[in-house]
Design a protein around this motif. Structure first.
Motif, PDB file in Angstrom:
ATOM      1  N   MET A  73      24.826  45.104  33.549  1.00 47.03           N
ATOM      2  CA  MET A  73      25.285  46.331  34.201  1.00 47.03           C
ATOM      3  C   MET A  73      26.497  46.055  35.066  1.00 47.03           C
ATOM      4  SD  MET A  73      21.727  48.138  35.388  1.00 47.03           S
ATOM      5  CE  MET A  73      20.302  48.174  34.298  1.00 47.03           C
ATOM      6  N   ALA A  74      26.442  44.964  35.844  1.00 47.30           N
ATOM      7  CA  ALA A  74      27.554  44.623  36.724  1.00 47.30           C
ATOM      8  C   ALA A  74      28.808  44.310  35.913  1.00 47.30           C
ATOM      9  CB  ALA A  74      27.176  43.435  37.610  1.00 47.30           C
ATOM     10  N   ARG A  75      28.662  43.563  34.844  1.00 52.23           N
ATOM     11  CA  ARG A  75      29.828  43.176  34.034  1.00 52.23           C
ATOM     12  C   ARG A  75      30.407  44.383  33.294  1.00 52.23           C
ATOM     13  NH1 ARG A  75      29.140  39.898  30.068  1.00 52.23           N
ATOM     14  NH2 ARG A  75      26.876  40.051  29.895  1.00 52.23           N
ATOM     15  N   VAL A  76      29.542  45.266  32.820  1.00 55.10           N
ATOM     16  CA  VAL A  76      30.007  46.478  32.140  1.00 55.10           C
ATOM     17  C   VAL A  76      30.779  47.373  33.106  1.00 55.10           C
ATOM     18  CG1 VAL A  76      29.195  48.654  31.126  1.00 55.10           C
ATOM     19  CG2 VAL A  76      28.327  46.478  30.269  1.00 55.10           C
ATOM     20  N   ASN A  77      30.272  47.477  34.328  1.00 55.93           N
ATOM     21  CA  ASN A  77      30.970  48.292  35.326  1.00 55.93           C
ATOM     22  C   ASN A  77      32.323  47.689  35.662  1.00 55.93           C
ATOM     23  OD1 ASN A  77      30.770  50.518  37.481  1.00 55.93           O
ATOM     24  ND2 ASN A  77      31.285  48.708  38.681  1.00 55.93           N
ATOM     25  N   ARG A  78      32.354  46.371  35.798  1.00 59.04           N
ATOM     26  CA  ARG A  78      33.610  45.688  36.108  1.00 59.04           C
ATOM     27  C   ARG A  78      34.641  45.922  34.997  1.00 59.04           C
ATOM     28  NH1 ARG A  78      35.196  44.077  41.022  1.00 59.04           N
ATOM     29  NH2 ARG A  78      36.964  42.679  40.820  1.00 59.04           N
ATOM     30  N   ALA A  79      34.172  45.853  33.759  1.00 65.95           N
ATOM     31  CA  ALA A  79      35.071  46.057  32.627  1.00 65.95           C
ATOM     32  C   ALA A  79      35.606  47.489  32.591  1.00 65.95           C
ATOM     33  CB  ALA A  79      34.351  45.727  31.324  1.00 65.95           C
ATOM     34  N   PHE A  80      34.770  48.456  32.977  1.00 64.87           N
ATOM     35  CA  PHE A  80      35.240  49.842  33.052  1.00 64.87           C
ATOM     36  C   PHE A  80      36.383  49.963  34.055  1.00 64.87           C
ATOM     37  CE2 PHE A  80      34.954  53.772  35.640  1.00 64.87           C
ATOM     38  CZ  PHE A  80      35.509  54.650  34.714  1.00 64.87           C
ATOM     39  N   MET A  81      36.247  49.306  35.202  1.00 59.89           N
ATOM     40  CA  MET A  81      37.319  49.353  36.194  1.00 59.89           C
ATOM     41  C   MET A  81      38.630  48.861  35.593  1.00 59.89           C
ATOM     42  SD  MET A  81      39.255  47.252  38.384  1.00 59.89           S
ATOM     43  CE  MET A  81      38.348  45.837  39.005  1.00 59.89           C
ATOM     44  N   HIS A  82      38.579  47.754  34.891  1.00 55.72           N
ATOM     45  CA  HIS A  82      39.798  47.221  34.280  1.00 55.72           C
ATOM     46  C   HIS A  82      40.420  48.235  33.319  1.00 55.72           C
ATOM     47  CE1 HIS A  82      38.156  42.855  34.912  1.00 55.72           C
ATOM     48  NE2 HIS A  82      38.582  43.392  36.023  1.00 55.72           N
ATOM     49  N   ARG A  83      39.587  48.845  32.479  1.00 61.16           N
ATOM     50  CA  ARG A  83      40.114  49.797  31.496  1.00 61.16           C
ATOM     51  C   ARG A  83      40.661  51.047  32.165  1.00 61.16           C
ATOM     52  NH1 ARG A  83      35.055  48.846  29.402  1.00 61.16           N
ATOM     53  NH2 ARG A  83      34.524  51.070  29.435  1.00 61.16           N
ATOM     54  N   ALA A  84      39.947  51.542  33.178  1.00 58.91           N
ATOM     55  CA  ALA A  84      40.401  52.755  33.862  1.00 58.91           C
ATOM     56  C   ALA A  84      41.740  52.532  34.549  1.00 58.91           C
ATOM     57  CB  ALA A  84      39.348  53.202  34.872  1.00 58.91           C
ATOM     58  N   ILE A  85      41.920  51.380  35.183  1.00 60.97           N
ATOM     59  CA  ILE A  85      43.180  51.116  35.877  1.00 60.97           C
ATOM     60  C   ILE A  85      44.313  50.961  34.870  1.00 60.97           C
ATOM     61  CG2 ILE A  85      44.398  49.576  37.461  1.00 60.97           C
ATOM     62  CD1 ILE A  85      42.055  51.357  38.621  1.00 60.97           C
ATOM     63  N   ARG A  86      44.038  50.341  33.736  1.00 56.90           N
ATOM     64  CA  ARG A  86      45.076  50.249  32.696  1.00 56.90           C
ATOM     65  C   ARG A  86      45.476  51.644  32.220  1.00 56.90           C
ATOM     66  NH1 ARG A  86      41.508  45.841  30.389  1.00 56.90           N
ATOM     67  NH2 ARG A  86      42.339  43.922  31.305  1.00 56.90           N
ATOM     68  N   TRP A  87      44.489  52.527  32.025  1.00 52.33           N
ATOM     69  CA  TRP A  87      44.776  53.894  31.582  1.00 52.33           C
ATOM     70  C   TRP A  87      45.596  54.627  32.636  1.00 52.33           C
ATOM     71  CZ3 TRP A  87      44.452  58.907  32.963  1.00 52.33           C
ATOM     72  CH2 TRP A  87      44.548  59.870  31.952  1.00 52.33           C
ATOM     73  N   LEU A  88      45.190  54.524  33.887  1.00 56.30           N
ATOM     74  CA  LEU A  88      45.898  55.210  34.960  1.00 56.30           C
ATOM     75  C   LEU A  88      47.330  54.696  35.105  1.00 56.30           C
ATOM     76  CD1 LEU A  88      42.939  55.190  37.486  1.00 56.30           C
ATOM     77  CD2 LEU A  88      44.012  57.262  36.580  1.00 56.30           C
ATOM     78  N   SER A  89      47.493  53.389  35.017  1.00 55.92           N
ATOM     79  CA  SER A  89      48.837  52.820  35.107  1.00 55.92           C
ATOM     80  C   SER A  89      49.729  53.344  33.991  1.00 55.92           C
ATOM     81  CB  SER A  89      48.769  51.287  35.048  1.00 55.92           C
ATOM     82  OG  SER A  89      48.084  50.760  36.165  1.00 55.92           O
ATOM     83  N   ALA A  90      49.168  53.414  32.792  1.00 52.03           N
ATOM     84  CA  ALA A  90      49.935  53.912  31.645  1.00 52.03           C
ATOM     85  C   ALA A  90      50.299  55.384  31.804  1.00 52.03           C
ATOM     86  CB  ALA A  90      49.146  53.710  30.354  1.00 52.03           C
ATOM     87  N   HIS A  91      49.543  56.098  32.645  1.00 51.36           N
ATOM     88  CA  HIS A  91      49.816  57.516  32.866  1.00 51.36           C
ATOM     89  C   HIS A  91      50.526  57.756  34.207  1.00 51.36           C
ATOM     90  CE1 HIS A  91      47.085  57.846  29.473  1.00 51.36           C
ATOM     91  NE2 HIS A  91      47.517  59.080  29.332  1.00 51.36           N
ATOM     92  N   GLY A  92      51.186  56.726  34.714  1.00 47.72           N
ATOM     93  CA  GLY A  92      52.110  56.900  35.823  1.00 47.72           C
ATOM     94  C   GLY A  92      51.551  56.759  37.211  1.00 47.72           C
ATOM     95  N   VAL A  93      50.273  56.404  37.351  1.00 44.96           N
ATOM     96  CA  VAL A  93      49.703  56.257  38.697  1.00 44.96           C
ATOM     97  C   VAL A  93      50.223  54.967  39.336  1.00 44.96           C
ATOM     98  CG1 VAL A  93      47.582  55.999  40.041  1.00 44.96           C
ATOM     99  CG2 VAL A  93      47.649  57.581  38.109  1.00 44.96           C
ATOM    100  N   ARG A  94      50.675  55.085  40.578  1.00 43.21           N
ATOM    101  CA  ARG A  94      51.218  53.924  41.285  1.00 43.21           C
ATOM    102  C   ARG A  94      50.562  53.731  42.657  1.00 43.21           C
ATOM    103  NH1 ARG A  94      52.214  53.362  36.816  1.00 43.21           N
ATOM    104  NH2 ARG A  94      54.233  53.085  35.791  1.00 43.21           N
ATOM    105  N   GLN A  95      49.552  54.556  42.988  1.00 41.61           N
ATOM    106  CA  GLN A  95      48.842  54.431  44.262  1.00 41.61           C
ATOM    107  C   GLN A  95      47.340  54.516  44.010  1.00 41.61           C
ATOM    108  OE1 GLN A  95      51.237  56.059  47.897  1.00 41.61           O
ATOM    109  NE2 GLN A  95      50.893  57.791  46.543  1.00 41.61           N
TER     110      GLN A  95
END
Length: 272
Positions: A55-77
């Motif tokens: 559960m902990a590792r799956v949650n951690r991996a979600f964070m990585h994917r979400a931040i990559r998605w947000l970065s690709a969509h212009g989020v800088r903060q």
């Protein structure tokens, strides 16, 4: 104690009389910044669901994917509430790898996270990372301190990962999220992951009882209850999904025990 006491700066007082979610999460991830009381509680939770580490590792991996998605969509903060003990790569490293000018504010209420602030604050020269010591149930304090680093007139991603199931309805879980989201500019995002009892209500109730016996809160929420945090926001596809199934193409799969779903929901929503 599995942590080296010498690594905790003098003047920082850590309560080792009861477990803390950040330190238990660290234990599940194989870290050393936890105490016997945290390990004891974590091992007891494994008797309810042996996949606690998954559960902990799956949650951690979600964070990585979400931040990559947000970065690709212009989020800088980014405002990350409930930061936890640093495990590389951390949020700022993912964000600044994609966009070095990204600015990140971390927030947690466990003093042991403060002891690791130096690791959290390793920023690119172009960007910024800061850490504030505050409780998630104090949104006004978080907003005031984060405003010294982040520009609230520009989009911000508010990240609350594996946090809100430790905040009961009586403590205003929905209200504290709404108070922060209300201050965010249009084009901002809310990023949540959350434990659920949808797949094993009996096990979730046992886990909640274990927390209550130690003076702690565990409030698993259903898929619909998680979706309610996003009222007024536009959910990013695929909407509320199993944590492991949110844009899996953005990261490496996390091997887990068995075929049953890891009991957690996740979602990202955009403010109009």
């Amino acid at each position: 104690m599995t942590q080296d006491a010498a690594s905790v700066p003098s003047g920082i007082r850590i309560d080792t009389s009861k477990p803390h979610p950040a330190r238990m999460y660290d234990w599940f991830l194989g870290g050393k910044d936890n105490y016997p009381v945290d390990e004891e509680m974590a091992r007891q939770l494994l008797t309810v669901d042996a996949r606690g580490r998954d559960m902990a590792r799956v949650n951690r991996a979600f964070m990585h994917r979400a931040i990559r998605w947000l970065s690709a969509h212009g989020v800088r903060q980014y405002l990350d509430v409930g930061t936890g003990i640093p495990t590389e790569p951390n949020l700022h490293q993912i964000a600044q790898q994609a966009a070095p000018e990204s600015r990140i504010v971390y927030c947690d209420n466990d003093p042991i996270v403060l002891a690791h602030a130096a690791a959290l604050l390793r920023s690119t020269p172009e960007g910024a990372t800061e850490y504030i010591q505050a409780d998630a149930r104090e949104p006004e304090v978080i907003l005031e301190r984060a405003g010294k680093v982040l520009d609230f007139d520009q989009p911000i991603a508010l990240s609350m990962l594996a946090l809100l199931h430790f905040v009961g309805d009586e403590d205003g879980a929905y209200e504290l999220v709404a108070k922060i989201v209300d201050k965010l500019a249009p084009g901002s995002y809310l990023v949540l992951s959350h434990v659920t009892g949808d797949f094993d209500p009996e096990g979730a109730a046992k886990a909640a009882a274990m927390y209550k016996a130690r003076g702690l809160t565990l409030r698993p929420r259903s898929r619909d209850e998680l979706a309610a945090f996003f009222d007024g926001l536009d959910l990013v596809e695929p909407g509320v999904s199993l944590t492991a199934e949110w844009h899996p193409e953005l990261g490496e799969p996390v091997p887990v025990q068995g075929d049953d779903p890891i009991p957690g929901w996740a979602a990202v929503g955009r403010k109009r």
